[in-house]
Design a protein around this motif. Structure first.
Motif, PDB file in Angstrom:
ATOM      1  N   SER A   1     -14.230 -10.061  11.004  1.00 35.18           N
ATOM      2  CA  SER A   1     -13.554 -11.143  11.185  1.00 35.18           C
ATOM      3  C   SER A   1     -13.127 -11.473  12.574  1.00 35.18           C
ATOM      4  O   SER A   1     -13.020 -12.705  13.111  1.00 35.18           O
ATOM      5  CB  SER A   1     -12.336 -11.441  10.136  1.00 35.18           C
ATOM      6  OG  SER A   1     -12.727 -11.235   8.907  1.00 35.18           O
TER       7      SER A   1
ATOM      8  N   SER B   1     -11.521  -6.054  12.925  1.00 37.05           N
ATOM      9  CA  SER B   1     -10.915  -6.357  11.587  1.00 37.05           C
ATOM     10  C   SER B   1     -11.700  -7.021  10.712  1.00 37.05           C
ATOM     11  O   SER B   1     -12.758  -7.977  11.167  1.00 37.05           O
ATOM     12  CB  SER B   1      -9.584  -6.820  11.613  1.00 37.05           C
ATOM     13  OG  SER B   1      -9.514  -8.253  11.921  1.00 37.05           O
TER      14      SER B   1
ATOM     15  N   LYS C   1     -13.595  -7.715   6.378  1.00 33.59           N
ATOM     16  CA  LYS C   1     -13.591  -7.452   4.821  1.00 33.59           C
ATOM     17  C   LYS C   1     -14.725  -6.432   4.519  1.00 33.59           C
ATOM     18  O   LYS C   1     -15.805  -6.606   5.026  1.00 33.59           O
ATOM     19  CB  LYS C   1     -13.689  -8.521   4.123  1.00 33.59           C
ATOM     20  CG  LYS C   1     -12.463  -9.485   4.104  1.00 33.59           C
ATOM     21  CD  LYS C   1     -12.198  -9.911   2.586  1.00 33.59           C
ATOM     22  CE  LYS C   1     -11.062 -10.974   2.879  1.00 33.59           C
ATOM     23  NZ  LYS C   1      -9.807 -10.363   3.356  1.00 33.59           N
TER      24      LYS C   1
ATOM     25  N   SER D   1      -9.675  -5.590   3.160  1.00 33.10           N
ATOM     26  CA  SER D   1      -9.327  -5.874   4.329  1.00 33.10           C
ATOM     27  C   SER D   1      -9.006  -4.363   5.125  1.00 33.10           C
ATOM     28  O   SER D   1      -8.064  -3.843   4.654  1.00 33.10           O
ATOM     29  CB  SER D   1      -8.143  -6.773   4.516  1.00 33.10           C
ATOM     30  OG  SER D   1      -8.366  -8.112   4.076  1.00 33.10           O
TER      31      SER D   1
ATOM     32  N   LEU E   1      -5.572  -2.564   5.600  1.00 37.48           N
ATOM     33  CA  LEU E   1      -4.691  -3.462   5.900  1.00 37.48           C
ATOM     34  C   LEU E   1      -3.415  -3.428   4.722  1.00 37.48           C
ATOM     35  O   LEU E   1      -3.817  -3.782   3.598  1.00 37.48           O
ATOM     36  CB  LEU E   1      -5.187  -4.708   6.429  1.00 37.48           C
ATOM     37  CG  LEU E   1      -5.493  -4.813   7.797  1.00 37.48           C
ATOM     38  CD1 LEU E   1      -6.514  -6.215   8.018  1.00 37.48           C
ATOM     39  CD2 LEU E   1      -4.625  -4.426   8.997  1.00 37.48           C
TER      40      LEU E   1
ATOM     41  N   ASN F   1      -0.782  -5.657   2.554  1.00 40.77           N
ATOM     42  CA  ASN F   1      -0.777  -7.048   2.318  1.00 40.77           C
ATOM     43  C   ASN F   1      -0.201  -8.055   3.308  1.00 40.77           C
ATOM     44  O   ASN F   1      -0.292  -8.950   3.527  1.00 40.77           O
ATOM     45  CB  ASN F   1      -0.123  -7.486   0.945  1.00 40.77           C
ATOM     46  CG  ASN F   1      -1.194  -6.727  -0.205  1.00 40.77           C
ATOM     47  OD1 ASN F   1      -2.169  -6.515   0.113  1.00 40.77           O
ATOM     48  ND2 ASN F   1      -0.458  -6.368  -1.401  1.00 40.77           N
ATOM     49  N   TYR F   2       0.912  -7.408   3.984  1.00 37.31           N
ATOM     50  CA  TYR F   2       1.698  -8.325   5.045  1.00 37.31           C
ATOM     51  C   TYR F   2       1.284  -8.221   6.223  1.00 37.31           C
ATOM     52  O   TYR F   2       1.775  -9.197   7.197  1.00 37.31           O
ATOM     53  CB  TYR F   2       3.184  -7.748   5.140  1.00 37.31           C
ATOM     54  CG  TYR F   2       3.139  -6.155   5.272  1.00 37.31           C
ATOM     55  CD1 TYR F   2       3.248  -5.791   6.794  1.00 37.31           C
ATOM     56  CD2 TYR F   2       3.371  -5.185   4.183  1.00 37.31           C
ATOM     57  CE1 TYR F   2       3.676  -4.643   7.108  1.00 37.31           C
ATOM     58  CE2 TYR F   2       3.330  -3.904   4.861  1.00 37.31           C
ATOM     59  CZ  TYR F   2       3.448  -3.494   6.102  1.00 37.31           C
ATOM     60  OH  TYR F   2       3.687  -2.215   6.474  1.00 37.31           O
TER      61      TYR F   2
ATOM     62  N   ASN G   1      -2.372  -9.802   7.899  1.00 43.75           N
ATOM     63  CA  ASN G   1      -3.906 -10.042   7.862  1.00 43.75           C
ATOM     64  C   ASN G   1      -4.741  -9.700   8.924  1.00 43.75           C
ATOM     65  O   ASN G   1      -4.193  -8.936   9.963  1.00 43.75           O
ATOM     66  CB  ASN G   1      -3.534 -11.398   7.696  1.00 43.75           C
ATOM     67  CG  ASN G   1      -3.358 -12.307   8.977  1.00 43.75           C
ATOM     68  OD1 ASN G   1      -3.682 -11.941  10.137  1.00 43.75           O
ATOM     69  ND2 ASN G   1      -2.551 -13.510   8.762  1.00 43.75           N
ATOM     70  N   GLU G   2      -5.929  -9.992   8.822  1.00 42.34           N
ATOM     71  CA  GLU G   2      -6.913  -9.382   9.951  1.00 42.34           C
ATOM     72  C   GLU G   2      -6.729 -10.017  11.179  1.00 42.34           C
ATOM     73  O   GLU G   2      -6.989  -9.304  12.265  1.00 42.34           O
ATOM     74  CB  GLU G   2      -8.157  -9.823   9.442  1.00 42.34           C
ATOM     75  CG  GLU G   2      -8.788  -9.039   8.106  1.00 42.34           C
ATOM     76  CD  GLU G   2      -9.810  -9.740   7.271  1.00 42.34           C
ATOM     77  OE1 GLU G   2     -10.336 -10.586   7.640  1.00 42.34           O
ATOM     78  OE2 GLU G   2      -9.972  -9.356   6.009  1.00 42.34           O
ATOM     79  N   ARG G   3      -6.328 -11.093  11.479  1.00 38.51           N
ATOM     80  CA  ARG G   3      -6.007 -11.827  12.700  1.00 38.51           C
ATOM     81  C   ARG G   3      -4.921 -11.084  13.191  1.00 38.51           C
ATOM     82  O   ARG G   3      -5.024 -10.641  14.586  1.00 38.51           O
ATOM     83  CB  ARG G   3      -5.753 -13.310  12.461  1.00 38.51           C
ATOM     84  CG  ARG G   3      -5.467 -13.926  13.861  1.00 38.51           C
ATOM     85  CD  ARG G   3      -5.403 -15.389  13.827  1.00 38.51           C
ATOM     86  NE  ARG G   3      -5.194 -16.095  15.036  1.00 38.51           N
ATOM     87  CZ  ARG G   3      -3.844 -16.448  15.486  1.00 38.51           C
ATOM     88  NH1 ARG G   3      -2.779 -15.836  14.511  1.00 38.51           N
ATOM     89  NH2 ARG G   3      -3.751 -17.087  16.558  1.00 38.51           N
ATOM     90  N   GLU G   4      -3.741 -10.892  12.734  1.00 40.30           N
ATOM     91  CA  GLU G   4      -2.799 -10.116  13.272  1.00 40.30           C
ATOM     92  C   GLU G   4      -3.040  -8.834  13.620  1.00 40.30           C
ATOM     93  O   GLU G   4      -2.640  -8.367  14.771  1.00 40.30           O
ATOM     94  CB  GLU G   4      -1.439 -10.221  12.298  1.00 40.30           C
ATOM     95  CG  GLU G   4      -0.941 -11.518  11.895  1.00 40.30           C
ATOM     96  CD  GLU G   4      -0.054 -11.760  10.706  1.00 40.30           C
ATOM     97  OE1 GLU G   4       0.744 -12.787  10.562  1.00 40.30           O
ATOM     98  OE2 GLU G   4      -0.201 -10.804   9.790  1.00 40.30           O
TER      99      GLU G   4
END
Length: 166
Positions: free
Chosen positions: A68, A99, A101, A115, A145, A147-148, A150-153
């Protein structure tokens, strides 16, 4: 379409058996870095539809990830310019951090849809890395990862960010 329809219907050309076939070839992209000579470095965007077409795959890789996000850090720059001491061989697909899926996994640690993030492993150095739409890597290098985040962060931080936080 007529020829394919005829083959599918065992050459029975009945008006009630109209079939349409759609063929979809999934093509992925990657940035391949090669060194045709000691002083020449070649970077190109390649397309592939199977991971085996990439230049530096490892039999030890057991997880496939749809990438991603990725980053560019100092070591990536060394690989992209053909510098010594980072990539163990050329050609290679760069990208040490990514990062994404999980697409498939032979590891008990991950399942399809998880993720994950990879930072600071040897992707892009000892095997093809994250500068690709899809990558096969070692499960021991991946981190699930929470849950809090995300892939971008996760990629906003990247290896350089984790190093700076230490």
């Amino acid at each position: 379409m007529y020829l394919l329809d005829n083959i599918y219907n065992n050459n029975n050309n009945s008006d009630n058996n109209n079939h349409f076939f759609f063929f979809c070839i999934i093509m992925y992209r990657a940035i391949k870095i090669s060194k045709p000579s000691k002083k020449e470095v070649k970077r190109e965007i390649i397309t592939f539809n199977d991971l085996s077409e990439l230049p530096y795959q490892s039999d030890e890789a057991d997880v496939v990830v749809k990438v991603s996000y990725t980053t560019l850090n100092y070591k990536d720059g060394i690989v992209l310019t053909g510098g010594a001491g980072v990539a163990t061989q050329f050609p290679i697909v760069g990208g040490m951090d990514f990062s994404g899926k999980v697409v498939s996994s032979k590891s008990d640690k991950f399942k399809k849809g998880d993720s994950v993030v990879l930072t600071g492993g040897y992707a892009g150095q000892h095997m093809d890395g994250g500068y690709a739409d899809i990558v096969k890597t070692k499960s021991e290098w991946l981190i699930p990862l929470p849950n809090y985040i995300n892939e971008r962060e996760a990629m906003i931080i990247g290896t350089a960010g984790f190093t700076a936080m230490q």
